[in-house]
Design an enzyme around this catalytic site. Structure first.
Site, PDB file in Angstrom:
ATOM      1  N   GLU A   9      19.496  28.187 -60.268  1.00 33.81           N
ATOM      2  CA  GLU A   9      18.126  28.086 -60.766  1.00 33.81           C
ATOM      3  C   GLU A   9      17.670  29.426 -61.331  1.00 33.81           C
ATOM      4  O   GLU A   9      18.204  30.480 -60.967  1.00 33.81           O
ATOM      5  CB  GLU A   9      17.177  27.707 -59.616  1.00 33.81           C
ATOM      6  CG  GLU A   9      17.553  26.456 -58.868  1.00 33.81           C
ATOM      7  CD  GLU A   9      16.827  26.336 -57.536  1.00 33.81           C
ATOM      8  OE1 GLU A   9      16.917  25.260 -56.926  1.00 33.81           O
ATOM      9  OE2 GLU A   9      16.195  27.331 -57.102  1.00 33.81           O
ATOM     10  N   LYS A  66      15.628  32.720 -61.621  1.00 28.53           N
ATOM     11  CA  LYS A  66      14.908  33.612 -60.718  1.00 28.53           C
ATOM     12  C   LYS A  66      13.777  34.234 -61.514  1.00 28.53           C
ATOM     13  O   LYS A  66      14.006  34.997 -62.448  1.00 28.53           O
ATOM     14  CB  LYS A  66      15.802  34.695 -60.139  1.00 28.53           C
ATOM     15  CG  LYS A  66      15.042  35.521 -59.098  1.00 28.53           C
ATOM     16  CD  LYS A  66      15.835  36.622 -58.507  1.00 28.53           C
ATOM     17  CE  LYS A  66      15.067  37.230 -57.333  1.00 28.53           C
ATOM     18  NZ  LYS A  66      13.641  37.449 -57.599  1.00 28.53           N
ATOM     19  N   ARG A  75       3.738  34.614 -49.803  1.00 29.49           N
ATOM     20  CA  ARG A  75       4.949  34.809 -49.008  1.00 29.49           C
ATOM     21  C   ARG A  75       4.660  35.497 -47.688  1.00 29.49           C
ATOM     22  O   ARG A  75       5.443  35.396 -46.748  1.00 29.49           O
ATOM     23  CB  ARG A  75       5.994  35.599 -49.790  1.00 29.49           C
ATOM     24  CG  ARG A  75       5.631  37.003 -50.121  1.00 29.49           C
ATOM     25  CD  ARG A  75       6.799  37.717 -50.809  1.00 29.49           C
ATOM     26  NE  ARG A  75       7.941  37.852 -49.926  1.00 29.49           N
ATOM     27  CZ  ARG A  75       9.209  37.710 -50.303  1.00 29.49           C
ATOM     28  NH1 ARG A  75       9.480  37.406 -51.562  1.00 29.49           N
ATOM     29  NH2 ARG A  75      10.193  37.874 -49.460  1.00 29.49           N
ATOM     30  N   GLU A 106       7.466  29.436 -56.929  1.00 21.48           N
ATOM     31  CA  GLU A 106       6.926  30.648 -57.548  1.00 21.48           C
ATOM     32  C   GLU A 106       5.789  30.233 -58.467  1.00 21.48           C
ATOM     33  O   GLU A 106       5.791  29.130 -59.020  1.00 21.48           O
ATOM     34  CB  GLU A 106       7.989  31.360 -58.394  1.00 21.48           C
ATOM     35  CG  GLU A 106       9.146  31.931 -57.626  1.00 21.48           C
ATOM     36  CD  GLU A 106       8.904  33.370 -57.190  1.00 21.48           C
ATOM     37  OE1 GLU A 106       8.107  34.065 -57.846  1.00 21.48           O
ATOM     38  OE2 GLU A 106       9.514  33.768 -56.191  1.00 21.48           O
ATOM     39  N   ARG A 111      16.914  36.107 -44.026  1.00 20.81           N
ATOM     40  CA  ARG A 111      17.604  36.509 -45.246  1.00 20.81           C
ATOM     41  C   ARG A 111      19.097  36.390 -44.978  1.00 20.81           C
ATOM     42  O   ARG A 111      19.687  37.200 -44.276  1.00 20.81           O
ATOM     43  CB  ARG A 111      17.244  37.944 -45.621  1.00 20.81           C
ATOM     44  CG  ARG A 111      17.794  38.370 -46.973  1.00 20.81           C
ATOM     45  CD  ARG A 111      17.559  39.859 -47.228  1.00 20.81           C
ATOM     46  NE  ARG A 111      16.162  40.220 -47.229  1.00 20.81           N
ATOM     47  CZ  ARG A 111      15.343  40.100 -48.273  1.00 20.81           C
ATOM     48  NH1 ARG A 111      15.799  39.606 -49.412  1.00 20.81           N
ATOM     49  NH2 ARG A 111      14.085  40.469 -48.191  1.00 20.81           N
ATOM     50  N   LYS A 159      20.815  36.051 -54.997  1.00 17.50           N
ATOM     51  CA  LYS A 159      20.111  36.353 -56.248  1.00 17.50           C
ATOM     52  C   LYS A 159      20.999  37.209 -57.134  1.00 17.50           C
ATOM     53  O   LYS A 159      21.634  38.158 -56.683  1.00 17.50           O
ATOM     54  CB  LYS A 159      18.773  37.046 -55.971  1.00 17.50           C
ATOM     55  CG  LYS A 159      18.830  38.248 -55.054  1.00 17.50           C
ATOM     56  CD  LYS A 159      17.424  38.719 -54.707  1.00 17.50           C
ATOM     57  CE  LYS A 159      17.468  39.860 -53.704  1.00 17.50           C
ATOM     58  NZ  LYS A 159      16.104  40.283 -53.288  1.00 17.50           N
TER      59      LYS A 159
END
Length: 388
Positions: free
Chosen positions: A76, A78, A98, A127, A234, A240
């Site tokens: 996807e 970013k 967030r 986002e 994480r 990413k």
């Protein structure tokens, strides 16, 4: 505290963390662990209107490396936007950042949009960003400015566009523990035109990366389709990929400038998060990328966070997160982290993140070109000049 509760109750630490992320209450989590063990912890569920910590991604060296790390994936865009989590229960809608701060009253266009989605209840992760007239992303700071403003003229000038990439609940069904493949199918049923650009098991991932960059975005995310939603963690399930490296680091201190920067707090001391819960670990300094506006802001703001001062610098409480662009890292004995940043420069401050969202020292070490050796100090025997 979470590890202590797990040890005292004799239950897996992961079960305690998950229950806390869903309950948001440490005493309730501890009581459940001590009285009912893992079974009681498993009773905690996602609750509409109560946000959960967002799942986080780790950096990958390249798209090829990210794809090689997993089997079936979704790729996807970013985006350089602000992370949002939206909750809807009937006509009631809440929007969170967030850091779990509620911003519902500031983003009326998002509330109306979510209220019109084809469902009765939903929790979406995504986002949001402000776009220019030609559809390209506006600077991150402009998007963030909307979260503190209800002025009608600013709302009209900076309408936010959401892009959703995960679905945690849909019409009574919690999906946190479902694999991404199932969550993605639910997302596609409800998000419509607000789905983030991307593909499941794409035939040409490189074309997706090129398309994201051409559209002005940061890169792509590579996500394992068999992964569950790990709230607040994480890990490597989400990777990413950016054409340049960036790290979110903690500002530890700033030195007084010289020459045209005399009288301004300039050179930043940067720290990475200690995954074991200790204080941030210093990994470098930089004064590159600081605009006159940022220098003025730092000089006014940093003394408010000062813990001590000397003739050359002001030392801060570790509260501010700054996004740093860099060419890489190298081993170095100059800093406690055992590494130094190469050609580091400031991109922006991240008011949407707290220090728990900063990159860890492990993430910094992962950017080393080879595993650090106790006898290797990099090509210059220390810090690269550009790291200063």
């Amino acid at each position: 505290m979470l590890d202590g509760i797990a040890a005292a109750a004799g239950v897996p630490a992961e079960a305690v963390r998950r229950a806390f992320m869903l309950s948001g209450r440490l005493p309730a989590t501890a009581r459940a662990a001590m009285s009912g063990g893992s079974a009681a912890l498993a009773e905690f569920r996602l609750q509409l209107g109560r946000p959960v910590r967002p799942m986080l991604a780790s950096p990958a060296e390249s798209l090829a490396d990210a794809l090689a790390e997993h089997g079936a994936v979704a790729v996807e865009y970013k985006m350089d936007g602000a992370r949002i989590q939206v909750h809807r229960d009937g006509d009631e809608v809440h929007v969170y950042t967030r850091t779990l701060r509620e911003v519902t009253e500031h983003v009326t266009e998002l509330v109306e949009l979510v209220r019109a989605l084809p469902c009765c209840s939903v929790v979406l992760d995504g986002e949001t960003l402000a776009l220019t007239d030609d559809g390209r992303p506006r600077p991150f700071q402009e998007t963030m400015s909307r979260f503190g403003s209800t002025r009608e003229e600013q709302v009209r000038a900076l309408l936010l566009r959401p892009y959703f990439f995960d679905c945690l609940h849909l019409d009574g069904a919690d999906l946190l523990d479902a694999p991404l493949r199932e969550r993605n199918a639910a997302l596609r049923r409800v998000a419509g035109e607000h789905l983030i650009p991307g593909e499941v098991e794409p035939a040409d991932p490189e074309a997706l990366l090129a398309g994201a960059l051409d559209a002005g975005h940061e890169g792509v995310m590579v996500k394992a389709l068999d992964s569950v939603y790990s709230a607040g963690r994480r890990g490597r399930a989400w990777l990413k990929v950016k054409p340049v490296h960036t790290l979110d680091l903690v500002v530890l201190a700033a030195e007084w400038g010289h020459g045209r920067r005399r009288g301004y707090l300039s050179n930043l001391h940067l720290g990475a998060r200690d995954p074991d819960g200790g204080p941030p670990i210093m990994v470098g300094k930089t004064f590159k990328g600081l605009t006159d506006e940022l220098l003025t802001w730092q000089t006014e703001r940093f003394p408010e966070l000062a813990t001590r001062r000397d003739d050359g610098a002001v030392y801060l409480r570790p509260e501010l997160v700054v996004e740093i662009e860099l060419d890489g890292v190298q081993t170095s004995t100059r800093y406690p982290g055992g590494v130094a940043l190469r050609f580091a420069r400031v991109l922006r401050y991240r008011p949407d993140k707290d220090t728990a969202d900063a990159d860890t020292i492990d993430a910094v070490h992962a950017l080393l070109p080879a595993p650090p050796s106790p006898h290797h100090q990099g090509p210059l025997g220390g810090e690269h000049p550009g790291a200063r």
